[in-house]
Motif scaffolding. Structure first.
Motif, mmCIF file in Angstrom:
data_model
loop_
_atom_site.group_PDB
_atom_site.id
_atom_site.type_symbol
_atom_site.label_atom_id
_atom_site.label_comp_id
_atom_site.label_asym_id
_atom_site.label_seq_id
_atom_site.Cartn_x
_atom_site.Cartn_y
_atom_site.Cartn_z
ATOM 1 N N UNK A 169 5.721 -6.004 -10.353
ATOM 2 C CA UNK A 169 6.128 -5.460 -11.480
ATOM 3 C C UNK A 169 4.992 -4.843 -12.331
ATOM 4 N N UNK A 170 5.207 -4.020 -13.607
ATOM 5 C CA UNK A 170 4.165 -3.414 -14.350
ATOM 6 C C UNK A 170 3.327 -4.731 -14.985
ATOM 7 N N UNK A 171 2.237 -4.493 -15.365
ATOM 8 C CA UNK A 171 1.580 -5.240 -16.220
ATOM 9 C C UNK A 171 0.771 -4.359 -17.553
ATOM 10 N N UNK A 215 -1.801 -2.102 -14.897
ATOM 11 C CA UNK A 215 -1.732 -2.106 -13.457
ATOM 12 C C UNK A 215 -0.208 -2.554 -12.998
ATOM 13 N N UNK A 216 -0.038 -1.944 -11.774
ATOM 14 C CA UNK A 216 1.034 -2.576 -11.086
ATOM 15 C C UNK A 216 0.677 -3.637 -10.208
ATOM 16 N N UNK A 217 1.311 -4.920 -10.313
ATOM 17 C CA UNK A 217 0.670 -6.093 -9.390
ATOM 18 C C UNK A 217 1.965 -6.503 -8.600
ATOM 19 N N UNK A 218 1.518 -6.810 -7.419
ATOM 20 C CA UNK A 218 2.163 -7.384 -6.514
ATOM 21 C C UNK A 218 1.876 -8.776 -5.889
ATOM 22 N N UNK A 247 10.716 -3.367 -2.112
ATOM 23 C CA UNK A 247 10.394 -4.732 -2.589
ATOM 24 C C UNK A 247 11.348 -5.758 -2.333
ATOM 25 N N UNK A 248 12.716 -5.435 -1.996
ATOM 26 C CA UNK A 248 13.863 -6.345 -1.543
ATOM 27 C C UNK A 248 13.191 -6.895 -0.013
ATOM 28 N N UNK A 251 0.701 -1.176 -0.159
ATOM 29 C CA UNK A 251 -0.013 -0.018 0.225
ATOM 30 C C UNK A 251 0.852 1.166 -0.024
ATOM 31 N N UNK A 252 1.975 1.222 0.748
ATOM 32 C CA UNK A 252 2.910 2.389 0.670
ATOM 33 C C UNK A 252 3.380 2.625 -0.805
ATOM 34 N N UNK A 253 3.832 1.432 -1.395
ATOM 35 C CA UNK A 253 4.184 1.688 -2.791
ATOM 36 C C UNK A 253 3.352 2.377 -3.595
ATOM 37 N N UNK A 254 1.944 1.790 -3.653
ATOM 38 C CA UNK A 254 0.932 2.326 -4.366
ATOM 39 C C UNK A 254 0.553 3.829 -4.088
#
Length: 429
Positions: free
Chosen positions: A404-406, A411-414, A387-388, A340-343
């Motif tokens: 990574x991005x799709x 979207x960016x998917x984790x 991410x690491x 959520x922080x990255x989003x």
């Protein structure tokens, strides 16, 4: 070797310290030697407490096995290492010596070899120092003190040989030089063999590597906790504060309620984060050897996290995650928090979808998606650890992550998959 280098080798500071170290070895040898003389005297037929020269040699040889046996005892290595460090015999290398007693058989055998070598050479050099020093003094004074030539020192034969008497000071000086050379050579031998015999064994190196690995694991864990907790809080607070400022700048009175909610969210987020920060700093204050207490937010606190995340979140999947082990639940909470922080950091306040479910393979599946930003946020200096950190959390539980991005979906998917089986580091749940 130049004259200055030879003089330094014979009488320099290193040579003097080496001689003192040998004298310490001789002093440590004395109790063993006296015990040996008590046993050797009756065997050689000598009733005097002062043995003859052959008797002293026999006692010296007999005492070495006793010294070797004592060297096998655990306290021998700390005693030897402490002596070396206090005198600076192996300067620059003593810090690599193990602190504790010798535990393994190999370490005890090596320590016994060093202890025996130290006391044997120390006994020889100490005995020579006691015997040769006064004898050399007599030889030097012999030409200048006629009474010495008629004394019981056994030099009456020199009467009538003035040329031989004149050479006696040179013989005395040569004796002292030979003693200094023997002392310097013995101390150099000890300094060379100290790291080999008292240094760490393979078992010691393995134990040190395990301690370093444990220390690194603790530091990495604390770094992840601080990064995920504080990083998420700062991202959420920044977004909420920015939105409230824009509303106030617009001057619309009907948006006061929005500002109030934003400030309340900031207050709640900062209060919660301070509590988590105190918990992490408490571990640091207790020290790195403090046991893991197993505390921290779990998926049971996920609803509060989603409500305070600063972005609208649509959650799907299992609502009841009580069957998830506590260790997995804690790491899953942190992974969702960092996602959520990255989003929030890269996508702004765009809607985010979160899917949590337990698969048929007994894995907790986490899928978090947010729209790809039109203008990606610049990478912060020193950033990119989120991410690491998520990958490290998953690997510690035997899981894996993908992020990574799709572009096809925009979207960016984790995606994270965490096994629910018990883990050696967490114990059965």
């Amino acid at each position: 070797m130049s004259q200055r280098a030879l003089w330094a080798w014979l009488f320099g500071r290193t040579a003097r310290i080496g001689w003192l170290h040998l004298v310490v070895g001789g002093a440590l040898l004395m109790p063993f030697y006296l015990l040996a003389t008590v046993a050797i005297g009756p065997l050689t037929g000598e009733n005097s407490p002062f043995l003859s020269v052959p008797g002293q040699f026999y006692a010296f040889v007999a005492v070495l096995p006793l010294v070797a046996v004592f060297g096998l005892l655990a306290p021998a290595r700390p005693l030897s290492v402490a002596t070396i460090r206090s005198l600076g015999l192996a300067s620059g290398r003593a810090d690599g010596f193990p602190e504790g007693p010798a535990r393994t058989r190999a370490a005890r055998v090596r320590t016994s070899g060093w202890f025996t070598l130290h006391l044997a050479l120390g006994g020889l050099v100490s005995g020579a120092s006691l015997a040769l020093t006064p004898f050399a003094g007599v030889l030097v004074a012999l030409p200048f003190v006629p009474a010495l030539r008629n004394s019981d020192w056994g030099v009456r034969e020199l009467e009538g040989k003035p040329w031989l008497v004149a050479l006696m000071p040179l013989a005395g000086i040569l004796a002292m030089l030979l003693l200094a050379a023997a002392s310097a050579g013995a101390s150099a031998l000890l300094a060379r063999w100290a790291p080999l015999l008292l240094g760490p064994t393979p078992a010691d190196r393995l134990a040190a590597a395990e301690r370093r690995a444990a220390d690194l694991a603790v530091r990495n864990r604390l770094a992840r906790e601080l990064h995920d907790s504080v990083g998420h809080a700062l991202s959420a607070v920044t977004l909420q504060a920015g939105a409230a400022r824009k509303v106030l700048d617009s001057g619309r009175a009907d948006d006061v309620e929005f500002v109030r909610e934003a400030l309340a969210a900031i207050e709640d987020t900062t209060r919660r984060t301070v509590g988590e920060l105190d918990a992490v700093l408490g571990v640091l204050r207790r020290g790195e050897d403090a046991p893991e207490d197993g505390t921290g937010p779990t998926l049971e606190s996920l609803d509060g996290l989603l409500a305070r995340s600063g972005v609208p979140v649509t959650r799907t999947g299992d609502d009841d995650l009580a069957k998830v082990p506590e260790a997995v639940s804690r790491e899953a909470y942190r992974i969702v928090q960092e996602g959520l922080s990255n989003a929030l950091r890269h996508g702004g306040a765009h809607p985010v979808s979160l899917h949590l479910a337990v698969t048929a393979d007994r894995e907790l599946e986490i899928v978090l998606e947010n729209p790809l930003p039109e203008h990606p946020a610049p990478v912060r200096p020193g950033g990119g650890r989120g991410l690491r950190g998520m990958a490290e959390r998953a690997v510690l539980l035997g899981g894996r992550t993908e992020a990574g991005p799709h572009a096809s979906d925009g979207v960016w998917r984790l995606t994270a998959r965490l096994p629910l089986a018990d883990h050696p580091d967490t114990g059965p749940r």
